[in-house]
Design a protein around this motif. Structure first.
Motif, PDB file in Angstrom:
ATOM      1  N   GLU A  45       0.831  -1.210   0.000  1.00 50.65           N
ATOM      2  CA  GLU A  45       0.000   0.000   0.000  1.00 50.65           C
ATOM      3  C   GLU A  45       0.865   1.259   0.000  1.00 50.65           C
ATOM      4  OE1 GLU A  45      -3.663   2.045   2.566  1.00 50.65           O
ATOM      5  OE2 GLU A  45      -2.756   0.157   3.224  1.00 50.65           O
ATOM      6  N   ARG A  46       1.977   1.204   0.729  1.00 52.13           N
ATOM      7  CA  ARG A  46       2.839   2.384   0.864  1.00 52.13           C
ATOM      8  C   ARG A  46       3.688   2.632  -0.375  1.00 52.13           C
ATOM      9  NH1 ARG A  46       6.143   0.856   5.111  1.00 52.13           N
ATOM     10  NH2 ARG A  46       4.199   0.902   6.300  1.00 52.13           N
ATOM     11  N   HIS A  47       4.198   1.569  -0.986  1.00 51.60           N
ATOM     12  CA  HIS A  47       5.182   1.733  -2.054  1.00 51.60           C
ATOM     13  C   HIS A  47       4.676   1.419  -3.455  1.00 51.60           C
ATOM     14  CE1 HIS A  47       8.287   2.401   0.941  1.00 51.60           C
ATOM     15  NE2 HIS A  47       7.970   1.264   1.547  1.00 51.60           N
ATOM     16  N   ALA A  48       3.504   0.797  -3.578  1.00 50.51           N
ATOM     17  CA  ALA A  48       2.916   0.469  -4.881  1.00 50.51           C
ATOM     18  C   ALA A  48       3.919  -0.198  -5.829  1.00 50.51           C
ATOM     19  CB  ALA A  48       2.347   1.733  -5.527  1.00 50.51           C
ATOM     20  N   PRO A  49       4.482  -1.342  -5.440  1.00 53.88           N
ATOM     21  CA  PRO A  49       5.450  -2.019  -6.322  1.00 53.88           C
ATOM     22  C   PRO A  49       4.764  -2.672  -7.515  1.00 53.88           C
ATOM     23  CG  PRO A  49       4.951  -3.409  -4.447  1.00 53.88           C
ATOM     24  CD  PRO A  49       4.261  -2.093  -4.200  1.00 53.88           C
ATOM     25  N   ASP A  50       5.525  -2.882  -8.564  1.00 51.38           N
ATOM     26  CA  ASP A  50       5.033  -3.648  -9.709  1.00 51.38           C
ATOM     27  C   ASP A  50       5.247  -5.141  -9.478  1.00 51.38           C
ATOM     28  OD1 ASP A  50       4.443  -1.332 -11.410  1.00 51.38           O
ATOM     29  OD2 ASP A  50       6.620  -1.069 -11.449  1.00 51.38           O
ATOM     30  N   VAL A  51       6.339  -5.476  -8.769  1.00 51.18           N
ATOM     31  CA  VAL A  51       6.712  -6.866  -8.510  1.00 51.18           C
ATOM     32  C   VAL A  51       7.169  -6.990  -7.062  1.00 51.18           C
ATOM     33  CG1 VAL A  51       8.275  -8.757  -9.127  1.00 51.18           C
ATOM     34  CG2 VAL A  51       7.437  -7.208 -10.913  1.00 51.18           C
ATOM     35  N   VAL A  52       6.783  -8.109  -6.435  1.00 51.61           N
ATOM     36  CA  VAL A  52       7.265  -8.428  -5.089  1.00 51.61           C
ATOM     37  C   VAL A  52       8.134  -9.677  -5.193  1.00 51.61           C
ATOM     38  CG1 VAL A  52       6.663  -9.066  -2.735  1.00 51.61           C
ATOM     39  CG2 VAL A  52       5.197  -7.472  -4.009  1.00 51.61           C
ATOM     40  N   LEU A  53       9.373  -9.586  -4.714  1.00 53.43           N
ATOM     41  CA  LEU A  53      10.271 -10.733  -4.658  1.00 53.43           C
ATOM     42  C   LEU A  53      10.140 -11.308  -3.251  1.00 53.43           C
ATOM     43  CD1 LEU A  53      12.327 -12.249  -6.396  1.00 53.43           C
ATOM     44  CD2 LEU A  53      14.108 -10.747  -5.495  1.00 53.43           C
ATOM     45  N   MET A  54       9.527 -12.490  -3.135  1.00 49.11           N
ATOM     46  CA  MET A  54       9.039 -13.009  -1.852  1.00 49.11           C
ATOM     47  C   MET A  54       9.741 -14.294  -1.435  1.00 49.11           C
ATOM     48  SD  MET A  54       6.114 -12.349   0.199  1.00 49.11           S
ATOM     49  CE  MET A  54       4.702 -11.988  -0.866  1.00 49.11           C
ATOM     50  N   ASP A  55      10.349 -14.263  -0.248  1.00 49.93           N
ATOM     51  CA  ASP A  55      10.913 -15.487   0.320  1.00 49.93           C
ATOM     52  C   ASP A  55       9.771 -16.363   0.825  1.00 49.93           C
ATOM     53  OD1 ASP A  55      12.769 -17.315   1.281  1.00 49.93           O
ATOM     54  OD2 ASP A  55      13.001 -16.281   3.198  1.00 49.93           O
ATOM     55  N   ILE A  56       9.993 -17.681   0.931  1.00 49.99           N
ATOM     56  CA  ILE A  56       8.956 -18.574   1.447  1.00 49.99           C
ATOM     57  C   ILE A  56       9.028 -18.691   2.964  1.00 49.99           C
ATOM     58  CG2 ILE A  56       8.268 -20.992   1.623  1.00 49.99           C
ATOM     59  CD1 ILE A  56       8.427 -21.299  -1.281  1.00 49.99           C
ATOM     60  N   ARG A  57      10.196 -19.036   3.480  1.00 45.41           N
ATOM     61  CA  ARG A  57      10.332 -19.290   4.916  1.00 45.41           C
ATOM     62  C   ARG A  57      10.557 -17.992   5.684  1.00 45.41           C
ATOM     63  NH1 ARG A  57      14.158 -24.728   5.004  1.00 45.41           N
ATOM     64  NH2 ARG A  57      12.490 -26.230   4.606  1.00 45.41           N
TER      65      ARG A  57
END
Length: 227
Positions: A45-57
């Motif tokens: 909501e704050r940064h409005a990214p186009d892509v999120v690079l997400m770790d699993i653990r």
């Protein structure tokens, strides 16, 4: 176009390395970092990214749960899941949740940069190792009848031409390859893909491919239905 990227990983050293590596690309801007999936909604909501690079653990809310929650919202950014392992169930859950990419942490830096760019452009991405394992899993584990029946019923909602395009997506073909195989223009293929996503309530091409797999169409010659 500059790609706005949010990095979420509980290891500060990993975050720092990814920021240094990805931030060096001229067309990628690191707009924020997070250490847990619980932080994702506020950061998005704050940064409005186009892509999120997400770790699993991650300790409180893992990356798969965070992806499911994020992708359930309208206008959500694309998600690339980044992890050190590639268990079948984790891959499938991430892709069914709407992740557009699944990349191993030992993937060469240049390939991770390319993955972010491709996902931002609307192209799903899987590491070759993940793709091989996923396909092996699908081949070695016949789908339970309820899932296969449900998937077939959903695909039955498509028009004939849309169904042909869905099958081609399931076969891993690009838009250009589908256009050549089905004798239509690339813009027409894109239109069909958009209609398929809308009709079936899916997020991306990967989910179309998974649905085709679930329906068992790739087990048959030319994707034909059983008599």
């Amino acid at each position: 176009m500059t790609i706005r990227l949010l990095i979420v990983d509980d290891d500060p050293l990993v975050r720092g390395g990814l920021t240094l590596m990805l931030g060096g690309a001229e067309d990628i801007e690191i707009v924020g970092e997070g250490a847990d999936g619980a932080e994702v909604p506020g950061l998005v909501e704050r940064h409005a990214p186009d892509v999120v690079l997400m770790d699993i653990r991650m300790p409180r809310v893992d990356g798969l749960t965070a992806t499911e929650r994020l992708r359930a919202a309208a206008g959500a950014p694309e998600v690339v899941v980044l992890t050190t392992f590639h268990a079948d169930e984790q891959v499938l859950r991430a892709l069914r949740a709407g992740a557009a990419g699944f990349v191993l942490k030992d993937t060469p830096p240049a390939e991770i940069v390319t993955a972010v760019r491709r996902v931002a452009a609307g192209e799903p991405v899987l590491s070759p190792a993940v793709t091989r394992q996923l396909m092996s899993h699908v081949a070695a584990n016949p789908h339970e009848p309820p899932r296969r029946t449900t998937a077939a019923e959903r695909l039955a909602l498509l028009a004939d031409r849309e169904r042909e395009v869905a099958l081609a997506v399931g076969q891993g073909r690009s838009n250009a390859e589908i256009a050549a195989a089905l004798y239509m223009g690339v813009p027409t293929v894109k239109t069909h893909v958009s209609r398929i996503l809308a009709k079936l309530g899916l997020n991306n091409r990967v989910q179309i491919a998974l649905l085709v797999h679930d329906a068992g169409l790739l087990d048959l010659p030319d994707g034909e239905d059983r008599a």
